[in-house]
Motif scaffolding. Structure first.
Motif, PDB file in Angstrom:
ATOM      1  N   TYR A  54       2.950  -2.039  -7.228  1.00 14.81           N
ATOM      2  CA  TYR A  54       2.603  -2.737  -8.465  1.00 14.81           C
ATOM      3  C   TYR A  54       1.101  -2.598  -8.688  1.00 14.81           C
ATOM      4  O   TYR A  54       0.342  -3.543  -8.455  1.00 14.81           O
ATOM      5  CB  TYR A  54       2.974  -4.220  -8.368  1.00 14.81           C
ATOM      6  CG  TYR A  54       4.427  -4.464  -8.030  1.00 14.81           C
ATOM      7  CD1 TYR A  54       5.398  -4.449  -9.018  1.00 14.81           C
ATOM      8  CD2 TYR A  54       4.821  -4.709  -6.712  1.00 14.81           C
ATOM      9  CE1 TYR A  54       6.733  -4.671  -8.716  1.00 14.81           C
ATOM     10  CE2 TYR A  54       6.147  -4.933  -6.398  1.00 14.81           C
ATOM     11  CZ  TYR A  54       7.097  -4.917  -7.402  1.00 14.81           C
ATOM     12  OH  TYR A  54       8.423  -5.136  -7.090  1.00 14.81           O
ATOM     13  N   GLY A  55       0.665  -1.402  -9.052  1.00 15.85           N
ATOM     14  CA  GLY A  55      -0.767  -1.175  -9.252  1.00 15.85           C
ATOM     15  C   GLY A  55      -1.507  -1.203  -7.936  1.00 15.85           C
ATOM     16  O   GLY A  55      -1.277  -0.371  -7.067  1.00 15.85           O
ATOM     17  N   ASP A  56      -2.386  -2.209  -7.785  1.00 14.28           N
ATOM     18  CA  ASP A  56      -3.180  -2.346  -6.557  1.00 14.28           C
ATOM     19  C   ASP A  56      -2.552  -3.310  -5.557  1.00 14.28           C
ATOM     20  O   ASP A  56      -3.225  -3.839  -4.677  1.00 14.28           O
ATOM     21  CB  ASP A  56      -4.601  -2.804  -6.891  1.00 14.28           C
ATOM     22  CG  ASP A  56      -5.438  -1.674  -7.468  1.00 14.28           C
ATOM     23  OD1 ASP A  56      -5.018  -0.510  -7.372  1.00 14.28           O
ATOM     24  OD2 ASP A  56      -6.510  -1.968  -8.026  1.00 14.28           O
ATOM     25  N   SER A  57      -1.258  -3.536  -5.689  1.00 11.99           N
ATOM     26  CA  SER A  57      -0.527  -4.317  -4.700  1.00 11.99           C
ATOM     27  C   SER A  57       0.835  -3.663  -4.472  1.00 11.99           C
ATOM     28  O   SER A  57       1.282  -2.850  -5.278  1.00 11.99           O
ATOM     29  CB  SER A  57      -0.370  -5.776  -5.138  1.00 11.99           C
ATOM     30  OG  SER A  57       0.368  -5.851  -6.339  1.00 11.99           O
ATOM     31  N   MET A  61       4.372   7.525 -12.009  1.00 13.18           N
ATOM     32  CA  MET A  61       5.291   7.638 -10.901  1.00 13.18           C
ATOM     33  C   MET A  61       4.689   8.448  -9.751  1.00 13.18           C
ATOM     34  O   MET A  61       4.895   8.108  -8.604  1.00 13.18           O
ATOM     35  CB  MET A  61       6.565   8.314 -11.371  1.00 13.18           C
ATOM     36  CG  MET A  61       7.809   7.484 -11.443  1.00 13.18           C
ATOM     37  SD  MET A  61       7.823   5.941 -10.595  1.00 13.18           S
ATOM     38  CE  MET A  61       9.356   5.360 -11.150  1.00 13.18           C
ATOM     39  N   ALA A  62       3.958   9.518 -10.075  1.00 15.32           N
ATOM     40  CA  ALA A  62       3.324  10.317  -9.022  1.00 15.32           C
ATOM     41  C   ALA A  62       2.313   9.475  -8.255  1.00 15.32           C
ATOM     42  O   ALA A  62       2.199   9.595  -7.039  1.00 15.32           O
ATOM     43  CB  ALA A  62       2.658  11.553  -9.612  1.00 15.32           C
ATOM     44  N   ASP A  63       1.577   8.592  -8.985  1.00 16.16           N
ATOM     45  CA  ASP A  63       0.619   7.702  -8.316  1.00 16.16           C
ATOM     46  C   ASP A  63       1.337   6.737  -7.383  1.00 16.16           C
ATOM     47  O   ASP A  63       0.851   6.441  -6.298  1.00 16.16           O
ATOM     48  CB  ASP A  63      -0.197   6.920  -9.345  1.00 16.16           C
ATOM     49  CG  ASP A  63      -1.238   7.784 -10.037  1.00 16.16           C
ATOM     50  OD1 ASP A  63      -1.534   8.887  -9.534  1.00 16.16           O
ATOM     51  OD2 ASP A  63      -1.747   7.353 -11.084  1.00 16.16           O
ATOM     52  N   ASP A  64       2.506   6.240  -7.799  1.00 22.08           N
ATOM     53  CA  ASP A  64       3.280   5.342  -6.942  1.00 22.08           C
ATOM     54  C   ASP A  64       3.730   6.057  -5.676  1.00 22.08           C
ATOM     55  O   ASP A  64       3.695   5.479  -4.590  1.00 22.08           O
ATOM     56  CB  ASP A  64       4.503   4.790  -7.683  1.00 22.08           C
ATOM     57  CG  ASP A  64       4.132   3.725  -8.710  1.00 22.08           C
ATOM     58  OD1 ASP A  64       2.940   3.360  -8.806  1.00 22.08           O
ATOM     59  OD2 ASP A  64       5.042   3.258  -9.414  1.00 22.08           O
ATOM     60  N   LYS A  65       4.160   7.309  -5.800  1.00 23.30           N
ATOM     61  CA  LYS A  65       4.599   8.074  -4.621  1.00 23.30           C
ATOM     62  C   LYS A  65       3.436   8.286  -3.662  1.00 23.30           C
ATOM     63  O   LYS A  65       3.603   8.197  -2.450  1.00 23.30           O
ATOM     64  CB  LYS A  65       5.211   9.417  -5.032  1.00 23.30           C
ATOM     65  CG  LYS A  65       6.558   9.276  -5.690  1.00 23.30           C
ATOM     66  CD  LYS A  65       7.578   8.734  -4.707  1.00 23.30           C
ATOM     67  CE  LYS A  65       8.925   8.577  -5.363  1.00 23.30           C
ATOM     68  NZ  LYS A  65       9.824   7.756  -4.554  1.00 23.30           N
ATOM     69  N   SER A  66       2.258   8.575  -4.198  1.00 24.37           N
ATOM     70  CA  SER A  66       1.070   8.745  -3.368  1.00 24.37           C
ATOM     71  C   SER A  66       0.713   7.429  -2.674  1.00 24.37           C
ATOM     72  O   SER A  66       0.384   7.407  -1.483  1.00 24.37           O
ATOM     73  CB  SER A  66      -0.100   9.221  -4.225  1.00 24.37           C
ATOM     74  OG  SER A  66      -1.273   9.324  -3.455  1.00 24.37           O
ATOM     75  N   ALA A  67       0.800   6.325  -3.412  1.00 21.63           N
ATOM     76  CA  ALA A  67       0.517   5.007  -2.831  1.00 21.63           C
ATOM     77  C   ALA A  67       1.532   4.685  -1.739  1.00 21.63           C
ATOM     78  O   ALA A  67       1.155   4.187  -0.667  1.00 21.63           O
ATOM     79  CB  ALA A  67       0.534   3.933  -3.913  1.00 21.63           C
ATOM     80  N   GLU A  68       2.819   4.966  -1.982  1.00 20.47           N
ATOM     81  CA  GLU A  68       3.850   4.720  -0.967  1.00 20.47           C
ATOM     82  C   GLU A  68       3.529   5.462   0.324  1.00 20.47           C
ATOM     83  O   GLU A  68       3.614   4.888   1.416  1.00 20.47           O
ATOM     84  CB  GLU A  68       5.220   5.175  -1.475  1.00 20.47           C
ATOM     85  CG  GLU A  68       5.825   4.275  -2.509  1.00 20.47           C
ATOM     86  CD  GLU A  68       7.156   4.804  -3.032  1.00 20.47           C
ATOM     87  OE1 GLU A  68       7.844   5.542  -2.296  1.00 20.47           O
ATOM     88  OE2 GLU A  68       7.498   4.468  -4.174  1.00 20.47           O
ATOM     89  N   LYS A  69       3.151   6.715   0.185  1.00 14.73           N
ATOM     90  CA  LYS A  69       2.820   7.535   1.353  1.00 14.73           C
ATOM     91  C   LYS A  69       1.628   6.934   2.109  1.00 14.73           C
ATOM     92  O   LYS A  69       1.642   6.837   3.335  1.00 14.73           O
ATOM     93  CB  LYS A  69       2.526   8.965   0.908  1.00 14.73           C
ATOM     94  CG  LYS A  69       2.264   9.919   2.032  1.00 14.73           C
ATOM     95  CD  LYS A  69       2.028  11.325   1.509  1.00 14.73           C
ATOM     96  CE  LYS A  69       1.664  12.263   2.638  1.00 14.73           C
ATOM     97  NZ  LYS A  69       1.356  13.611   2.175  1.00 14.73           N
ATOM     98  N   ASP A  70       0.597   6.533   1.364  1.00 14.32           N
ATOM     99  CA  ASP A  70      -0.594   5.940   1.988  1.00 14.32           C
ATOM    100  C   ASP A  70      -0.258   4.631   2.705  1.00 14.32           C
ATOM    101  O   ASP A  70      -0.722   4.388   3.825  1.00 14.32           O
ATOM    102  CB  ASP A  70      -1.681   5.677   0.949  1.00 14.32           C
ATOM    103  CG  ASP A  70      -2.354   6.945   0.456  1.00 14.32           C
ATOM    104  OD1 ASP A  70      -2.195   8.004   1.098  1.00 14.32           O
ATOM    105  OD2 ASP A  70      -3.035   6.872  -0.590  1.00 14.32           O
TER     106      ASP A  70
END
Length: 127
Positions: free
Chosen positions: A77-80, A1-10
């Motif tokens: 969703y991972g890398d998408s 979940m933390a990775d998803d939040k970081s991805a969302e921000k990016d």
């Protein structure tokens, strides 16, 4: 979940860069942030590709004075990822002023550690 939040921000950061690039005519940023396979399905159902979108920014027609998103929701969703929201645009095209809002869906892919916009679809909202 933390990775998803970081991805969302990016993703939202890169999306904001692209919006600013359309406003300012910054074709270099558009080239960098769009995936080379990019396609746009516009509000009239026309499909344009990477080259056509870069050329539009270079020509500055339409020329945007406002190109802003709101009410964005990001699903990773991972890398998408998929982003939905509303875009407001104002500017001129062919010498005529315009203002419009669109519901959009953007599809993002991560390539070589960078988020790239791979596809976008826009539906014009009623005034």
């Amino acid at each position: 979940m933390a990775d998803d939040k970081s991805a969302e921000k990016d993703i939202l950061r890169v999306e904001a860069e692209l919006l600013h690039a359309w406003e300012t005519g910054d074709a270099a940023t558009v080239r960098r942030d769009l995936d080379p396979s990019f396609t746009l399905v516009d509000s009239k159902g026309a499909i344009t590709d990477y080259a056509a979108n870069v050329a539009e920014v270079e020509k500055r027609d339409p020329a945007y004075t406002v190109f802003r998103n709101r009410d964005q929701a990001v699903r990773v969703y991972g890398d998408s990822a998929v982003v939905i929201g509303i875009t407001r645009v104002e500017g001129t095209s062919g010498g005529a002023n315009f203002t419009a809002e669109f519901r959009f869906t953007d599809t993002w892919v991560k390539r070589d550690g960078q988020w790239k916009l791979a596809a976008s679809h826009a539906s014009r909202l009623p005034e």
